[in-house]
Design a protein around this motif. Sequence first.
Motif, short mmCIF file in Angstrom:
data_model
loop_
_atom_site.label_atom_id
_atom_site.label_comp_id
_atom_site.label_asym_id
_atom_site.label_seq_id
_atom_site.Cartn_x
_atom_site.Cartn_y
_atom_site.Cartn_z
N LEU A 19 1.01 -0.88 0.11
CA LEU A 19 0.15 0.14 -0.14
C LEU A 19 0.48 0.99 0.27
O LEU A 19 0.64 1.88 -0.76
N THR A 50 -0.26 -3.97 -5.53
CA THR A 50 -0.63 -3.77 -4.12
C THR A 50 -1.56 -5.66 -4.91
O THR A 50 -2.48 -5.97 -4.08
N ILE A 53 -8.93 -1.00 -3.32
CA ILE A 53 -7.45 -2.05 -2.46
C ILE A 53 -7.40 -1.71 -1.01
O ILE A 53 -7.14 -2.80 -0.38
N THR A 64 8.17 -5.66 -2.56
CA THR A 64 7.74 -4.03 -2.47
C THR A 64 8.53 -2.58 -3.07
O THR A 64 8.71 -2.36 -4.23
#
Length: 347
Positions: free
Chosen positions: A85, A134, A284, A307
């Motif tokens: 996120l 995500t 999301i 990530t």
Amino acid sequence: MLSLIRLPRVFTVHQVPKAFQEDSIISGYRHPRSSATDCILSLFQLTNETLNIWTHFLPTWYFLWRLVSVVLIQDAWHDAYAWPLLVFLVSCCIYPLASSCAHTFSTMSTSARHICFFFDYGAISFYSLGSAVTYSAYVMPDDWVNSTFHKYYIPIAVFNTIISTAMACYSRLGLPFLHYNHDTIKRFPECPKPKLGQLIRILSFAFPYLFDNIPLFYRLFVFAGEDANPLHYRHIALAFLTVFLCATHLPERLAPGRFDFIGHSHQLFHVSGIIGTLFQMQAIETDMRLRRQWLSEHSAPITFLGTFGAATLCITLSLVVIYLFSLSLLWAPSMKTQQKQKAKGRD
């Protein structure tokens, strides 16, 4: 005090070089060699770029506030589950900011215009990767979790973003040092086939979007066993609307000159894109919250490499691509140098 500030003059389409002209936009153009001060002052006068700038500059602050809230309030740094996120929110801050800066300073020179939009394209590509990160963590269908597709999803998404940036930059001028014209003062004319260039640019962003959304399309339209989040439908609808507006140049194509300042396709494109991003962010976060327990039991752990590592690699390679496309523009011979060369040739 405001009466002492002299706002820059605006021009018609026939008074600016071809590189600055927009399809079916007749008036409201800024000087093609504006100073940085003139560019900033133009934010407070009505030109055909004013709303392009503000429709992305203001939402940047909202997304920045959301990013800070997640970091400080939710303490996301210490929760690996929130890392995707964070990457997405960073991309949501970067792409509208890069766009607003590109539209602000693109009239400083022809080369500055191209370089500004090179960075804009790189930022859009990074936003595509933020979405993929995500989706890999929170949106992947149940029966695809830990599959071969899931394992290679992020590496392919990184590759797609680099290709996307390169193709979008290529669509403006061709290949650096090979297609740029080095023999004249106007050494980087626009692509001789602007429609083809626009098509390449649209495809360069459409392909990563379609690939990134394969897991989402499967969940929404194929696998009826999972609950469909209506926010995802809204985001998809607005995403296709932005492509439609970008490709058709409506409504200004129907009435050239009527929508020069307010209501032309690029402004609508910005608004629909930002609203779509807002719906995407909310969708999301909903999936992230509702699926956390199941994903923590069945999905592989979220890693720094998958990530922030992927994001760093994407940014680095995109900057390399932008540097290569910009380098030959920055090496443009000055007017005085060319005049000296011509004088030597006569002697």
